[in-house]
Design an enzyme around this catalytic site. Structure first.
Site, short mmCIF file in Angstrom:
data_model
loop_
_atom_site.label_atom_id
_atom_site.label_comp_id
_atom_site.label_asym_id
_atom_site.label_seq_id
_atom_site.Cartn_x
_atom_site.Cartn_y
_atom_site.Cartn_z
N ARG A 138 0.86 -1.19 0.00
CA ARG A 138 0.00 0.00 0.00
C ARG A 138 0.89 1.23 0.00
NH1 ARG A 138 -4.89 0.19 -1.27
NH2 ARG A 138 -5.31 1.87 0.17
N ASN A 174 11.33 0.43 6.14
CA ASN A 174 10.97 -0.38 4.99
C ASN A 174 12.25 -1.01 4.44
OD1 ASN A 174 9.28 -1.41 2.92
ND2 ASN A 174 9.89 0.26 1.55
N HIS A 214 13.86 -2.16 0.65
CA HIS A 214 13.66 -1.98 -0.79
C HIS A 214 14.69 -2.83 -1.53
CE1 HIS A 214 12.42 0.04 -4.46
NE2 HIS A 214 13.69 0.16 -4.77
N ASP A 263 10.91 5.83 -1.22
CA ASP A 263 12.22 5.18 -1.20
C ASP A 263 13.37 6.17 -1.03
OD1 ASP A 263 10.95 2.73 -1.59
OD2 ASP A 263 11.10 2.87 -3.77
#
Length: 197
Positions: A95, A111, A113, A149
């Protein structure tokens, strides 16, 4: 106790790696750190079974049940905050989060990546690395900011791009390193000097 809440949408392999590391390395006993809950936006996410089998609280919030992205994020934040998290971990949570949600968890939202950021932010990272002729690819654990990001980097792992590599083959090699660096980065962030228990 420093609580972690993990957000997933699917199998949650990075979530499983964190749970395994927490158990194997006795995070709760040694560091006062524990995974308090796993929350998914999909009821059929396989990772929910993995978490429940390890005694971790699970919850489902179906994003389709909310009129807007902001409404869903508000409900999600309410569910997360019930666990008083020191850190919210995105582990394949598919999401895009609103700026208000990201700001609410500023400095405690992480997060992973599948590229060596700042290279190849966004999607299709492995094919883009191959197409660009990169000799190396990898993964990056970073704090989440409003810009996609682009938050401060907490950890990276590097893997070689091999001759004849496919995106799928490279993805598997990168994923194996994600499972190493994500748990390590989470624990390091929560036990860094100056973080109160």
């Amino acid at each position: 106790m420093k609580n972690i809440v993990i957000l997933i949408s699917g199998t949650g392999s990075n979530m499983a790696a964190i749970l395994e590391a927490a158990e194997r390395q006795h995070w709760e006993r040694e560091h006062g750190v524990r995974v308090a809950a796993v929350i998914s936006n999909k009821a059929d996410a396989k990772g929910l079974q993995t978490a429940a089998s390890r005694g971790v609280a699970t919850q489902v919030l179906d994003h389709k049940a909310y009129a807007s992205r902001a409404d869903f994020d508000a409900a999600l934040a309410q569910a997360i905050d019930a666990f008083e998290p020191a850190l919210v971990v995105l582990a394949g949570f598919m999401r895009i989060l609103t700026e208000g949600f990201v700001q609410h968890y500023a400095g405690r939202l992480v997060n992973i990546h599948p590229s060596l950021l700042p290279a190849f932010a966004g999607l299709h990272t492995h094919q883009r690395a191959i197409d660009a002729g990169c000799q190396f690819a990898g993964a990056t654990v970073h704090l989440v900011t409003a810009e996609l990001d682009n938050g401060p980097i907490l950890a990276q792992a590097v893997v070689p791009v091999l001759p004849g590599d496919t995106a799928d083959a490279l993805a598997l090699r990168v994923l194996s390193q994600e499972h190493v660096i994500y748990p390590r980065a989470v624990l390091q962030w929560l036990t860094r000097p100056g973080t109160a228990a």
